[in-house]
Design an enzyme around this catalytic site. Structure first.
Site, PDB file in Angstrom:
ATOM      1  N   LYS A  76       0.793  -1.246   0.000  1.00  0.00           N
ATOM      2  CA  LYS A  76       0.000   0.000   0.000  1.00  0.00           C
ATOM      3  C   LYS A  76       0.820   1.288   0.000  1.00  0.00           C
ATOM      4  CE  LYS A  76      -3.210  -1.299  -0.731  1.00  0.00           C
ATOM      5  NZ  LYS A  76      -3.362  -2.056  -2.014  1.00  0.00           N
ATOM      6  N   GLY A  78       2.457   2.278  -2.900  1.00  0.00           N
ATOM      7  CA  GLY A  78       2.619   2.758  -4.275  1.00  0.00           C
ATOM      8  C   GLY A  78       3.171   1.705  -5.224  1.00  0.00           C
ATOM      9  N   TRP A  81       1.573   1.610  -8.777  1.00  0.00           N
ATOM     10  CA  TRP A  81       1.995   2.778  -9.562  1.00  0.00           C
ATOM     11  C   TRP A  81       3.414   2.573 -10.104  1.00  0.00           C
ATOM     12  CZ3 TRP A  81       2.417   8.335  -7.018  1.00  0.00           C
ATOM     13  CH2 TRP A  81       2.495   9.297  -8.026  1.00  0.00           C
ATOM     14  N   HIS A 144       7.777  -7.768  -1.388  1.00  0.00           N
ATOM     15  CA  HIS A 144       7.489  -7.013  -0.166  1.00  0.00           C
ATOM     16  C   HIS A 144       8.442  -7.438   0.964  1.00  0.00           C
ATOM     17  CE1 HIS A 144       3.974  -5.046  -1.683  1.00  0.00           C
ATOM     18  NE2 HIS A 144       3.201  -6.106  -1.710  1.00  0.00           N
ATOM     19  N   ARG A 166       5.986   5.356   1.825  1.00  0.00           N
ATOM     20  CA  ARG A 166       4.865   6.293   1.921  1.00  0.00           C
ATOM     21  C   ARG A 166       4.621   6.603   3.397  1.00  0.00           C
ATOM     22  NH1 ARG A 166      -1.305   4.861  -0.215  1.00  0.00           N
ATOM     23  NH2 ARG A 166      -1.982   7.013  -0.493  1.00  0.00           N
TER      24      ARG A 166
END
Ligand code: A3P
Length: 345
Positions: A76, A78, A81, A144, A166
């Site tokens: 979560k 990015g 994107w 991750h 983020r």
């Protein structure tokens, strides 16, 4: 032992031995639940039990190539994107931008284009592990997993790692909605009490691939030591100065924009093709499904900075901001593009 016990992965694999060691390890690892996902505390992070064998298979089998590009992130922050940007920047010469936006992105979700080591490439021990050696170079993957748990083969290669981070407030809110969207969680009844409980878990590091601080610090420290190997990007920075960031990303992965491309506004085109609005509207992302757990549209919620203000109570925000003031501050890390709110009063 092997990859499982914090030491070196091995490449010559004895499957029976691996299974026996895993069984022993499986019993001893601390366990927890995060939105109905069983987690196991493995090598200092909370890994999804469902993918633990895949993670160990990745650590055991993966052979990095110097030309590899690996996108690393906490969930979560990015990832989607960055996957679309990396794919577009890398392929813009072999496949026109028009084809990427009108064909590739119309039919494939960014997660199908840039596969995850632990969720889609590597498998459970009993299944056949993939042979990645014939993939065209540069190979583009994602993970991750924290830096310290990456296979030695990556750490000792010249492969490049792009890490996106983020701010914890927006990341938590994004995580909250994302997890509630899983089919298996459809009966959960979200409330402020439940959200508070999950903020506390998040702050304790008890979430998928957490803790937040050690994940970020692992990649950040490596970025400080080896800036040519690890690029650290902030979601908020990409939002604020997309052109400078996309240029930097292209330079880092060895696909710089030429003067001609700059003059023809190719960077702006890449940004547009990979924008939240553009991707969200693609049929595959609006109505498609690329995994058994949720619909593709859950990857595209708001795509904004500061949305947490509409979601979190002052106390929750305060707790999440504390994540930036503890270990991260002590280590000297601060976001360049994100100013944490002053919630001291
Ligand atoms: P929100 O839930 O705050 O909207 P990840 O890809 O790591 O799972 O992160 C998902 C977050 O990135 C979601 O944030 C999602 O909306 C946002 N996102 C997805 N695609 C994006 C894009 N092209 N531009 C900006 N944000 C995007």
């Amino acid at each position: 032992m092997n990859a499982m016990s914090n030491s070196k992965p091995k490449n010559a694999v004895d499957l029976e031995q691996l299974k026996a060691e895993f069984k022993e390890l499986d019993i001893s690892l601390p366990k927890a639940l995060w939105f109905n996902h069983p987690l196991q505390h493995y090598q200092g992070f909370w890994g999804p039990s469902i993918a633990l064998e895949n993670i160990i298979a990745f650590q055991t089998h993966f052979e990095a190539q110097d030309s590899d590009i690996i996108l690393a992130s906490l969930p979560k922050t990015g990832t989607t994107w960055l996957k679309s940007l990396l794919y577009t920047i890398l392929n813009r010469k072999s496949t026109s931008l028009h084809t990427i936006s009108q064909q590739v992105f119309q039919t494939k979700n960014p997660h199908e284009l840039v596969p995850s080591f632990e969720f889609s490439i590597y498998k459970k021990f009993n299944e056949t592990q993939p042979d990645l050696s014939d993939l065209p170079s540069p190979r583009l993957f994602s993970t991750h997993i924290p830096f310290l748990s990456l296979p030695d083969s990556i750490k000792s290669s010249k492969s490049r790692i792009v890490y996106v981070c983020r701010n914890p407030l927006d990341t938590f809110v994004s995580t909250w909605y994302f997890n509630l969207s899983f089919y298996m969680n459809k009966d959960m009844k979200p409330s402020m009490e439940m959200m508070e409980e999950y903020v506390d878990k998040y702050c304790m590091g008890l979430f998928l691939f957490g803790p937040y601080e050690s994940h970020l610090l692992g990649y950040w420290k490596e970025h400080l030591q080896n800036p040519d190997r690890v690029l650290l990007l902030e979601y908020e920075g990409l939002k604020k100065e997309p052109k400078a960031h996309v240029r930097k990303l292209a330079d880092f992965i060895g696909c710089p924009f030429s003067e001609e491309e700059e003059n023809e506004n190719v960077i702006e085109d890449v940004i547009k093709i990979c924008s939240f609005q553009s991707l969200k509207e693609m049929d595959v992302n609006k109505n498609g499904k690329s995994n058994p757990f949720f619909d593709n549209n859950v990857f595209f919620r708001k795509g904004k900075v500061g949305e947490w203000k509409n979601e979190l109570s002052p106390l929750m925000a305060k707790k999440l901001v504390q994540l930036l003031h503890g270990k991260l501050k002590e280590a000297g890390f601060a976001f360049t593009y994100y100013q944490p709110p002053d919630l001291s009063h």
